[in-house]
Motif scaffolding. Structure first.
Motif, short mmCIF file in Angstrom:
data_model
loop_
_atom_site.label_atom_id
_atom_site.label_comp_id
_atom_site.label_asym_id
_atom_site.label_seq_id
_atom_site.Cartn_x
_atom_site.Cartn_y
_atom_site.Cartn_z
N UNK A 2 -20.54 22.77 43.92
CA UNK A 2 -19.69 23.63 43.08
C UNK A 2 -20.07 25.08 43.30
N UNK A 3 -19.18 25.98 42.88
CA UNK A 3 -19.43 27.42 43.02
C UNK A 3 -20.05 27.95 41.75
N UNK A 4 -20.71 29.09 41.92
CA UNK A 4 -21.33 29.69 40.74
C UNK A 4 -20.26 30.06 39.75
N UNK A 5 -20.51 29.74 38.53
CA UNK A 5 -19.58 30.01 37.45
C UNK A 5 -18.51 28.98 37.31
N UNK A 6 -18.45 28.06 38.22
CA UNK A 6 -17.41 27.02 38.16
C UNK A 6 -17.86 25.92 37.19
N UNK A 7 -17.00 25.43 36.25
CA UNK A 7 -17.39 24.35 35.32
C UNK A 7 -17.69 23.03 36.08
N UNK A 8 -18.81 22.43 35.66
CA UNK A 8 -19.23 21.15 36.26
C UNK A 8 -19.53 20.17 35.12
N UNK A 9 -18.99 19.00 35.23
CA UNK A 9 -19.28 17.94 34.21
C UNK A 9 -20.32 16.98 34.76
N UNK A 10 -21.46 16.87 34.02
CA UNK A 10 -22.52 15.91 34.40
C UNK A 10 -22.41 14.68 33.48
N UNK A 11 -22.41 13.52 34.05
CA UNK A 11 -22.26 12.28 33.26
C UNK A 11 -23.47 11.38 33.46
N UNK A 12 -24.19 11.05 32.31
CA UNK A 12 -25.36 10.14 32.35
C UNK A 12 -24.94 8.78 31.78
N UNK A 13 -25.22 7.74 32.53
CA UNK A 13 -24.92 6.36 32.07
C UNK A 13 -26.24 5.61 31.86
N UNK A 14 -26.52 5.16 30.58
CA UNK A 14 -27.78 4.49 30.22
C UNK A 14 -27.46 3.04 29.84
N UNK A 15 -28.21 2.08 30.40
CA UNK A 15 -27.99 0.66 30.09
C UNK A 15 -29.30 -0.10 29.99
N UNK A 16 -29.26 -1.22 29.22
CA UNK A 16 -30.45 -2.08 29.08
C UNK A 16 -30.64 -2.86 30.37
N UNK A 17 -31.91 -3.02 30.74
CA UNK A 17 -32.25 -3.77 31.95
C UNK A 17 -32.44 -5.24 31.56
#
Length: 586
Positions: A537-552
């Motif tokens: 992505x470019x500087x200043x450009x919006x970025x969506x980070x997605x974390x997925x957590x699950x039981x092992x």
């Protein structure tokens, strides 16, 4: 005048002589010799010598002990002295004092019939006395009352000493007499009679006691109040008599009148136990005769066989009593065998075993599920009695939870049946065990809890509840054909749980609870995945980070904690704790 003086002098001398003659010695006889118990006689039941009190010969004049010599005392007929007695002869002063004593004395020969005292007269200046102590006597024949007489100085063997006032065959040195010993009530049985002869040997109860039959009344011949040398006492009046010796529950005549030592009341007696027995009788009525004396032994035979008796564990036969037994049946457990301890007896009306009876006996029970062995093979019934008695090899109740009875019946119907007392039959207690398929387990992991119920009387049926502490987590789960019930759950929280399996019981088994199972549940491991909506992505450009957590696995479930996003050197803002997929725009 001279004649008158001579006559007067003679008269005075005669008077003085008469006064001197009258002043002779006195003898105090020994005490303790009268009414000596016949029990102490030489042929009595407790032979022993009686020790007499002292004999005292006292001078009234200074010269009553006139010449030295021997004084021989002779026992009366029917009595003897103790030749080993420590007899003493002690001179003294009449009235005491410290002046010298004019006589001396010693003890010579002692025989069964005589005692010799040696006396030496040294002077006649003072009044002396002689004390004889330690004389012991015994009646020779305990069966002759009163056997009375006095210890004397016999003219046949008087000795040589002269003692004024001691007259041969007259002066009493001690009175002796025999009295009845300790009284007993002598029980005279049918076939016997009581004889009070002049000697012990010629006295007693003679004849052979007749045998009696259990449950059949008979009369005792009499009760005689006499000592054990058979001297009959003057014992009269109404007395209350107690009897002992017979087993079972006998019947006696207890209100008895006596006259001259002999009972006058008919003495109806019924003995109910078959045995060889001797009877004793006592009376507490004054004068009490509190010690019994056993009669001759005689046989009490059983009556005719009439019925069957059945005894269970905890009961003991008591022939001759109203119920025929003592104790109560001990509680039994369904399915547990009673081995050789269900006993059947063929008895008479008073519960005496009849040794000649050999009945075939059928055993039944109020418990239709009871298991009853057949020890008779092809013969009728379950067992055959031998010598009037028999025990079934094994018997098991099949139904618990209530009272049951057992009955013995004569196959030939000649004897009355016998039913047992009620016996408590308890359900058997099974054993319940509990296992876990995973222990420890992770949160959310599926855990199967398995309860196994076993018992000695076959595979238990019914249901099991699984509990976490006091909370039921699995309700009424049925046992399978192997006695196993299972419950599977994945809902246990992270903790150590006290799990139990509670078996509810059945018609046959009691309820049962397993031991606690400590089920450990740990936190499940988790895995976290991160994705970007725009990379690069470019500087200043919006970025969506997605974390997925699950039981092992094997854990499961949805984590519900907040997630922090970090960039190198600084922390990005935290996502809200709402979902497993947690996007953040930066």
């Amino acid at each position: 005048m001279k004649s008158l003086l001579v006559a007067t002098t003679a008269a005075v001398l005669l008077t003085l002589g008469a006064m001197t003659a009258a002043a002779s010695s006195s003898t105090t006889p020994a005490s303790g010799g009268t009414n000596v118990s016949a029990d102490l006689a030489q042929n009595g039941v407790a032979p022993a010598f009686a020790t007499l009190g002292a004999v005292v010969i006292s001078e009234a004049s200074n010269n009553d002990f006139k010449t030295s010599g021997t004084l021989v005392l002779t026992s009366p007929s029917g009595w003897r002295f103790n030749t080993a007695a420590a007899i003493t002869a002690t001179p003294g002063k009449v009235g005491g004092g410290s002046t010298p004593i004019d006589i001396s004395a010693s003890v010579g020969a002692i025989t069964a019939s005589s005692i010799t005292i040696n006396i030496t007269v040294n002077a006649a200046a003072r009044l002396d006395n002689l004390t004889l102590g330690g004389i012991q006597v015994q009646a020779i024949e305990g069966g002759a009352l009163p056997a009375a007489g006095n210890i004397l100085r016999s003219s046949v063997n008087a000795g040589t000493a002269t003692i004024v006032g001691v007259i041969n065959d007259v002066t009493n040195f001690g009175s002796l007499s025999l009295a009845s010993g300790a009284l007993r009530l002598h029980v005279v049985l049918p076939g016997q009679s009581f004889v009070d002869g002049s000697t012990v040997a010629s006295s007693g109860i003679i004849g052979v006691a007749a045998s009696q039959a259990a449950g059949v009344s008979f009369n005792l011949v009499e009760l005689v109040a006499a000592d054990r040398q058979f001297n009959v006492a003057t014992y009269s009046g109404a007395k209350t008599v107690a009897y002992s010796g017979a087993g079972g529950s006998p019947s006696y005549t207890t209100s008895v009148s006596f006259s001259g030592g002999h009972s006058t009341t008919p003495l109806a007696t019924t003995l109910r136990k078959a045995e060889t027995v001797a009877l004793s009788a006592t009376s507490a009525t004054s004068p009490a005769i509190g010690t019994g004396l056993a009669s001759s032994s005689f046989a009490v035979a059983p009556g005719p066989v009439s019925k069957l008796q059945i005894l269970l564990p905890g009961e003991t036969a008591a022939p001759g009593t109203s119920s025929g037994k003592t104790g109560a049946p001990t509680a039994q457990i369904a399915g547990v065998a009673i081995v050789n301890n269900v006993r059947v007896n063929a008895v008479d009306a008073d519960w005496n075993v009849i040794s000649g009876a050999a009945a075939d006996v059928a055993i039944s029970s109020s418990d239709v599920a009871a298991a009853i062995d057949d020890d008779n093979g092809a013969a009728g019934g379950n067992l055959t009695l031998a010598a009037g008695s028999g025990a079934l090899s094994t018997f098991s109740f099949g139904t618990g939870g209530g009272p049951q009875t057992v009955t013995a019946s004569d196959v030939a119907a000649a004897l009355s049946a016998g039913a047992s007392a009620s016996v408590t039959v308890n359900k058997p207690a099974p054993a319940t065990s509990l296992d876990s398929s995973h222990n420890p387990a992770f949160f959310g992991q599926s855990v199967t809890l398995t309860a196994t119920v076993t018992g000695g009387g076959g595979t238990p049926t019914g249901t099991v509840n699984f509990k976490d502490g006091s909370t039921v987590i699995g309700s009424a789960l049925p046992l399978d054909d192997s006695g196993v019930a299972s419950f599977t759950t994945s809902s246990l929280s992270v903790a150590t749980h006290a799990i139990t399996a509670v078996y509810g019981g059945s018609a046959y088994y009691t309820a049962s609870t397993s031991a606690n199972l400590s089920q450990i549940v740990s936190k499940a491991s988790t895995a976290t995945a991160l994705a970007s909506s725009l990379n690069p992505s470019c500087a200043g450009q919006p970025v969506t980070l997605t974390a997925t957590v699950g039981a092992v696995a094997p854990g499961s479930g949805v984590p519900a904690l907040a997630t922090r996003f970090r960039s190198t050197g600084r922390r990005l803002r935290r996502s809200p704790r709402r979902r497993c997929r947690r996007p953040i725009t930066t």
